[in-house]
Design a protein around this motif. Structure first.
Motif, short mmCIF file in Angstrom:
data_model
loop_
_atom_site.label_atom_id
_atom_site.label_comp_id
_atom_site.label_asym_id
_atom_site.label_seq_id
_atom_site.Cartn_x
_atom_site.Cartn_y
_atom_site.Cartn_z
N ALA A 205 10.54 -14.42 5.88
CA ALA A 205 9.37 -13.60 5.53
C ALA A 205 9.50 -12.94 4.16
O ALA A 205 8.50 -12.68 3.49
N GLY A 255 1.29 -11.86 0.94
CA GLY A 255 0.99 -12.77 2.04
C GLY A 255 -0.04 -13.82 1.71
O GLY A 255 -0.47 -14.57 2.58
N PRO A 280 2.02 -19.14 4.35
CA PRO A 280 2.73 -18.32 5.34
C PRO A 280 2.48 -18.81 6.75
O PRO A 280 1.37 -19.22 7.09
N ARG A 282 2.40 -17.44 10.52
CA ARG A 282 2.27 -16.12 11.15
C ARG A 282 2.37 -16.23 12.67
O ARG A 282 2.08 -17.28 13.25
N ASP A 283 2.72 -15.10 13.31
CA ASP A 283 2.71 -15.04 14.76
C ASP A 283 1.33 -14.66 15.25
O ASP A 283 0.38 -14.53 14.47
N GLY A 286 -0.40 -11.84 13.52
CA GLY A 286 -0.62 -11.94 12.08
C GLY A 286 0.59 -11.63 11.23
O GLY A 286 0.52 -11.70 10.01
N LYS A 287 1.71 -11.32 11.85
CA LYS A 287 2.94 -11.02 11.10
C LYS A 287 3.54 -12.32 10.56
O LYS A 287 3.62 -13.32 11.27
N ILE A 288 3.96 -12.30 9.30
CA ILE A 288 4.54 -13.49 8.68
C ILE A 288 5.94 -13.72 9.24
O ILE A 288 6.80 -12.84 9.19
#
Length: 507
Positions: A205, A255, A280, A282-283, A286-288
């Motif tokens: 990340a 991002g 990117p 992401r989960d 929305g987290k990278i």
């Protein structure tokens, strides 16, 4: 039945066994090893000689003896038992309820009459059993079973011990399956990434690269240790590396997807150009999690474009010189003729050829010769026209709109004709005046407006009927070629106004 002190020690030992199994299950990576250990601790915890793990096989609608302790050869890894409600194991699997069975195989008057005993259990003299379901969060795996040929009964505390072992086992099975699926997916991804023609890489990340595909090592000759993390900077040309690092850091921080073009050093010591992109991953929130990037070799493409550009420039230069020669000949001819009418015609032709030369030069200086920003193009043309008539003021305003080069050339000729006519005829008393040019687009229509504040059009002026005027015919014919409408009328409060409208075609 053990005495109280013995009972307490017995239960404490079961708890110790469960604790040890929980640690083992947390670390286990092999499913068969895990299932065999579950069989062992279950038999050990209940002081029995027999135990087994039954896995449901939906294609056969049976329970398969996947692991076990104490059974004769040919049972574990081969035998199938019933999964229906008539068997204790099948009942536990179907209902999700634990089953404690006693007096199996005894006479009907005193025996277990709820469930039938399988042939395997009869062969081993099984008299009592505990069957508990093995469940994951979303699926049932099978049954954990302990059997004994002894007549003494299992208790509900024994059932609780078995349920604890089965719960630990269910979670561990799910973890191993998920990790196996991830590893399989990762292996498939790496195989795919190594088969693509691009250089490929993955970064965490923060942007630190932790994986490259084999093609990148083949091209650069570098080792992973040399270019992991941010070590890849050593492969970049010193004239570009700072720009590349700045732009990719900005993407990692924001991002936003990244794209850039730059040269990368090969193992032969030469640089080749690559179009590089990174996206990117992401989960669900929305987290990278990581970045995936590729570098595509575009060296041949760039070289071909450069060659084409040079050829275009050379052709443009020759065409410009040829048009300049024609304009010079027209200029010489106009100066040598005695007829005022012929002189005017030659001067008009000279001006038009000059305009075409300027338009051609302006367009073909672009790298992309297929389309042009009409606003910028017409603005440049107006500046050139202003230079030929300094006594007038040519005021241009417009919105950016992309059109094909061919349509831009025709519009440029149309604008040139209307503006030069305004310069000539709108202000006959001298001193010059203002000519306004406005370009706009809306609802898929392009609108070009040219207006002056001069004496206005002659009474009864009809552009389509001005057959005697070469300029009017040129305007009408050019508009027809563009599929455009040209309206000529009075400006307010004075002067003439021409409005050209046409559809905007995608380029």
């Amino acid at each position: 039945m053990p005495q109280k002190s013995e009972e307490l020690a017995y239960r404490l030992r079961q708890q110790e066994i469960l604790a040890g199994f929980g640690l083992f299950a947390l670390q286990a990576m092999d499913l068969d090893v895990l299932l065999q250990e579950a069989s062992r601790i279950s038999a050990n915890g209940l002081g029995s000689e027999l135990s087994k793990v039954l896995e449901f096989r939906p294609e056969q609608d049976k329970l398969f003896v996947r692991a076990g302790i104490g059974w004769r050869p040919g049972v574990v890894g081969q035998a199938l038992v019933g999964a229906d409600l008539g068997s204790a194991a099948g009942y536990a699997f179907r209902t999700g309820e634990s089953v404690l069975s006693s007096h199996l195989g005894a006479a009907a008057a005193e025996g277990e009459d709820r469930f039938r005993a399988s042939q395997i259990m009869v062969e081993h003299g099984v008299r009592r059993a505990i069957n508990v379901p093995i469940r994951g969060r979303e699926w049932p795996f099978g049954v954990l079973e302990v059997d004994s040929p002894q007549e003494s009964k299992f208790t509900q505390a024994d059932v609780a011990f078995m349920e604890g072992a089965a719960n630990i086992l269910g979670v561990a099975i799910e973890r191993i399956r998920i990790e196996a699926a991830v590893q399989e997916s990762e292996a498939s991804f790496r195989t795919l990434a190594n088969s693509i023609p691009q250089l490929a890489w993955m970064a965490d990340a923060s942007g630190s690269i932790y994986w490259y595909n084999q093609r990148l090592f083949d091209y650069t000759g570098a080792t992973f240790e040399e270019i992991k993390g941010w070590g890849w900077r050593s492969l970049h040309h010193p004239d570009h590396v700072e720009r590349v690092v700045e732009r990719i850091r900005r993407s990692f921080e924001s991002g936003e997807p990244w794209e850039d073009t730059f040269p990368i050093l090969g193992k032969d010591g030469s640089y080749r150009w690559f179009l590089s992109r990174a996206l990117p991953i992401r989960d669900a929130d929305g987290k990278i999690l990581r970045w995936f990037g590729t570098n595509t070799d575009i060296t041949e493409q760039r070289e071909a474009e450069e060659r084409q550009h040079l050829i275009t420039q050379e052709v443009s230069h020759r065409v410009k010189n040829s048009l300049a020669l024609v304009a010079s000949l027209l200029g010489l001819q106009s100066r040598s003729t005695a007829s005022a009418e012929a002189k005017q015609a030659l001067e008009d032709a000279y001006a038009r050829v000059q305009t075409i030369a300027q338009i051609h030069d302006r367009l073909w200086r672009q790298y992309d010769a297929q389309s042009v920003d009409l606003c910028s193009f017409l603005n440049d043309l107006c500046r050139k026209l202003q230079e030929t008539a300094l006594e007038h003021r040519l005021d241009f305003h417009g919105q950016s709109v992309m059109v094909s080069t061919d349509r831009a050339i025709s519009l440029g000729l149309l604008l040139n004709e209307i503006v030069t006519n305004a310069f000539k005829y709108a202000y006959p008393e001298g001193g010059g005046g203002t000519v306004l040019v406005r370009l706009s687009d809306g609802s898929g229509q392009l609108r070009l407006e040219i207006a002056d504040k001069g004496i206005g059009l002659p009474a009864g002026f009809d552009l389509s009927k001005q057959r005697q005027s070469l300029g009017s015919r040129l305007i009408v014919n050019t508009a027809r070629q563009l599929q455009a409408q040209v309206e000529a009328g009075a400006n307010q409060p004075t002067g003439a106004r021409f409005v050209v409208t046409m559809p905007i075609k995608p380029v």
